[in-house]
Design an enzyme around this catalytic site. Sequence first.
Site, PDB file in Angstrom:
ATOM      1  N   THR A 189       0.855  -1.185   0.000  1.00 38.69           N
ATOM      2  CA  THR A 189       0.000   0.000   0.000  1.00 38.69           C
ATOM      3  C   THR A 189       0.890   1.233   0.000  1.00 38.69           C
ATOM      4  OG1 THR A 189      -0.082   0.059   2.413  1.00 38.69           O
ATOM      5  CG2 THR A 189      -1.828  -1.164   1.305  1.00 38.69           C
ATOM      6  N   ALA A 231       3.630  -1.223   4.772  1.00 36.38           N
ATOM      7  CA  ALA A 231       2.997   0.000   5.266  1.00 36.38           C
ATOM      8  C   ALA A 231       4.006   1.142   5.158  1.00 36.38           C
ATOM      9  CB  ALA A 231       2.555  -0.186   6.717  1.00 36.38           C
ATOM     10  N   VAL A 236       7.931  -2.276   6.944  1.00 36.90           N
ATOM     11  CA  VAL A 236       7.949  -0.814   6.863  1.00 36.90           C
ATOM     12  C   VAL A 236       8.496  -0.374   5.505  1.00 36.90           C
ATOM     13  CG1 VAL A 236       8.800   1.328   7.886  1.00 36.90           C
ATOM     14  CG2 VAL A 236       8.236  -0.629   9.354  1.00 36.90           C
ATOM     15  N   LYS A 237       7.697   0.393   4.793  1.00 35.72           N
ATOM     16  CA  LYS A 237       8.054   0.852   3.449  1.00 35.72           C
ATOM     17  C   LYS A 237       8.736   2.216   3.554  1.00 35.72           C
ATOM     18  CE  LYS A 237       5.731   0.683  -1.056  1.00 35.72           C
ATOM     19  NZ  LYS A 237       4.371   0.650  -1.668  1.00 35.72           N
ATOM     20  N   VAL A 238       9.978   2.282   3.087  1.00 32.41           N
ATOM     21  CA  VAL A 238      10.833   3.456   3.269  1.00 32.41           C
ATOM     22  C   VAL A 238      11.306   3.975   1.909  1.00 32.41           C
ATOM     23  CG1 VAL A 238      12.949   4.317   4.353  1.00 32.41           C
ATOM     24  CG2 VAL A 238      11.619   2.506   5.472  1.00 32.41           C
TER      25      VAL A 238
END
Length: 217
Positions: free
Chosen positions: A27, A60, A86-88
Amino acid sequence: MKFFIDTANLAQIKEANELGILDGVTTNPSLMAKEGIKGHDAVMAHYKAICEMVDGDISAEVISTDFNGIVEEGKKLAAIHPNIVVKVPMIKDGVKAIKWFTDNGIRTNCTLVFSAGQAILAAKAGATYLSPFIGRIDDSNWDGVELIAQISQIYSIQGFKTQILAASIRNALHIVKCAEAGADVCTCPLDSILGLLKHPLTDIGLAKFLEDAKKTA
């Protein structure tokens, strides 16, 4: 190759999951906004709802762009559910944060990747996943699938463990080409996944079988 669906729409996630081939979800803030999810609490609750639907990794995305902000936001996202990744973003402070997350047992997805050089940095920092945006690369008159192949070769030679997550998928052919190029994961809209089902000869063959079956009834 793993299949992720790139959406925040719960109905589409449910449909993809019922196919029996879904391995996870990605997402981003744009997809959340598209579904009318507004406010920190609502976003966090939506991520939790997705995690409860799908037994797989759920990316996310942070919205902070400084190291401290990314880390603090990432810790809160990771606390939602064990399946959260965790999307960075691929920026300087993002790479620093990925290293921090790696050292502290939090899995990451490095996003907005458009070059092999960026892919090397993400892998060195310990990213769990790397997301090259192949559709956007194609839009810039470069070959997105070729980048997947290049990164796959580099990772194989260097022994990097980061998984290549092909993103910005536009059609079913993109999925097939990414599989050929060595992508570990493909994330795409539901339409692209369902597009893999379609072939005119399948439709013709099924119609013929059903017509012949009536003759034996």
